[in-house]
Design an enzyme around this catalytic site. Structure first.
Site, PDB file in Angstrom:
ATOM      1  N   GLY A 123       0.693  -1.308  -0.102  1.00 43.93           N
ATOM      2  CA  GLY A 123       0.003   0.087   0.076  1.00 43.93           C
ATOM      3  C   GLY A 123       0.832   1.285   0.126  1.00 43.93           C
ATOM      4  CB  SER A 124       4.157   2.061  -0.978  1.00 42.99           C
ATOM      5  OG  SER A 124       4.382   1.946  -2.152  1.00 42.99           O
ATOM      6  CE  LYS A 167     -12.430 -12.053 -10.617  1.00 45.83           C
ATOM      7  NZ  LYS A 167     -11.600 -11.786 -11.513  1.00 45.83           N
ATOM      8  NE  ARG A 177      -8.791 -11.563  -4.596  1.00 51.27           N
ATOM      9  CZ  ARG A 177      -8.711 -12.800  -4.649  1.00 51.27           C
ATOM     10  NH1 ARG A 177      -9.416 -13.613  -5.642  1.00 51.27           N
ATOM     11  NH2 ARG A 177      -8.103 -13.475  -3.559  1.00 51.27           N
ATOM     12  CG  ASN A 227      -3.887  -0.718 -12.642  1.00 55.09           C
ATOM     13  OD1 ASN A 227      -3.672  -0.853 -11.436  1.00 55.09           O
ATOM     14  ND2 ASN A 227      -3.296  -1.401 -13.538  1.00 55.09           N
ATOM     15  CG  HIS A 287       1.510  -1.813 -15.197  1.00 60.27           C
ATOM     16  ND1 HIS A 287       1.396  -3.286 -14.495  1.00 60.27           N
ATOM     17  CD2 HIS A 287       2.696  -2.294 -16.330  1.00 60.27           C
ATOM     18  CE1 HIS A 287       2.205  -4.162 -15.189  1.00 60.27           C
ATOM     19  NE2 HIS A 287       2.899  -3.432 -16.171  1.00 60.27           N
TER      20      HIS A 287
HETATM   21  C1  GRF Z   1       2.937  -0.933  -7.523  1.00 59.72           C
HETATM   22  O1  GRF Z   1       4.233  -1.166  -8.256  1.00 59.72           O
HETATM   23  C2  GRF Z   1       1.754  -0.807  -8.782  1.00 59.72           C
HETATM   24  O2  GRF Z   1       2.563  -0.184 -10.010  1.00 59.72           O
HETATM   25  C3  GRF Z   1       1.488  -2.141  -9.178  1.00 59.72           C
HETATM   26  O3  GRF Z   1       1.531  -2.730  -7.763  1.00 59.72           O
HETATM   27  C4  GRF Z   1       2.513  -2.029  -7.075  1.00 59.72           C
HETATM   28  C5  GRF Z   1       1.824  -1.684  -5.618  1.00 59.72           C
HETATM   29  O4  GRF Z   1       2.783  -1.178  -4.626  1.00 59.72           O
HETATM   30  N1  GRF Z   1       0.077  -2.179  -9.675  1.00 59.72           N
HETATM   31  P1  GRF Z   1       2.089  -0.722  -3.340  1.00 59.72           P
HETATM   32  O5  GRF Z   1       1.293  -1.636  -2.713  1.00 59.72           O
HETATM   33  O6  GRF Z   1       1.337   0.538  -3.527  1.00 59.72           O
HETATM   34  O7  GRF Z   1       3.449  -0.565  -2.373  1.00 59.72           O
END
Ligand code: GRF
Length: 196
Positions: free
Chosen positions: A15-16, A68, A94, A110, A112
């Site tokens: 959750g950073s 789901k 998920r 999202n 990525h």
């Molecule tokens: C991040 O690298 C994000 O891009 C990917 O999952 C990771 C989550 O990291 N989808 P965090 O839990 O927010 O630290």
């Protein structure tokens, strides 16, 4: 002026990015209210961060539902009850079904850790590093029915230093994420407010 737009974050792990969104919302850098964390991993660090910040949590175990469709129905009902305008995926591990994506069409975003369409999937940073690219980065995109597809909203380029270790690249990618995600979420919520 109407009520402030409301957003929910979905996270499964550390959750950073969620923390970066909490901090930005608190500092007034996001024109909207962070109302809910949704997590499929009871006990994960993201839930601890929500508790520390006083943000309500909807935590569930997929195995407690018949499938789901059932847990996504429960999540969607909670989002509607909380009048959530924007769903912000931040390490939610998920894949959302087409039914859920359709229910919140155009309102799911999202992040990525690669320059999509390069290196989709669960290991975007490592895959780019192993491929030996000179540059990778971060992508923020709207979610459609595919995996790591959907209209691009913003990309940040991150060069890979010669001989750089994977762990060091990961740190720099995450720093880029924590800068770009609050900025894009702010912009999307400002658009919601203007559209009212
Ligand atoms: C991040 O690298 C994000 O891009 C990917 O999952 C990771 C989550 O990291 N989808 P965090 O839990 O927010 O630290």
């Amino acid at each position: 002026m109407g009520a402030a737009p409301r957003f929910a974050v979905f996270a499964s792990g550390s959750g950073s990015n969620f923390q970066a969104l909490i901090d930005a919302a608190r500092a007034g850098r996001i024109r909207g209210e962070l109302k809910l964390l949704v997590s499929d991993r009871p006990g994960c660090r993201a839930i601890g961060r929500a508790e520390e910040a006083g943000i309500p949590v909807f935590a569930f175990r997929a195995g407690d539902y018949p499938g789901k469709a059932a847990y996504e129905q429960a999540i969607g009902d909670r989002l509607e009850a909380d009048r959530i305008d924007l769903v912000v995926l931040a390490g939610y591990m998920r894949i959302l079904s087409p039914g859920f994506v359709g229910r919140f069409a155009g309102r799911i975003v999202n992040i990525h850790p690669s320059l999509l369409p390069a290196f989709p999937g669960a290991h975007g940073i490592r895959d780019a590093w192993e491929a030996g690219v000179e540059e990778t980065g971060v992508t923020v995109h709207l979610v459609d029915e595919g995996v790591d597809t959907g209209p691009l909203l913003e990309q940040v380029r991150v060069p890979v230093m010669p001989g750089e270790r994977l762990e060091d690249l990961e740190v720099r990618i995450h720093a880029a994420e924590h800068e770009v995600y609050p900025r894009v979420v702010d912009r999307l919520l400002a658009e919601v407010a203007r559209g009212r």
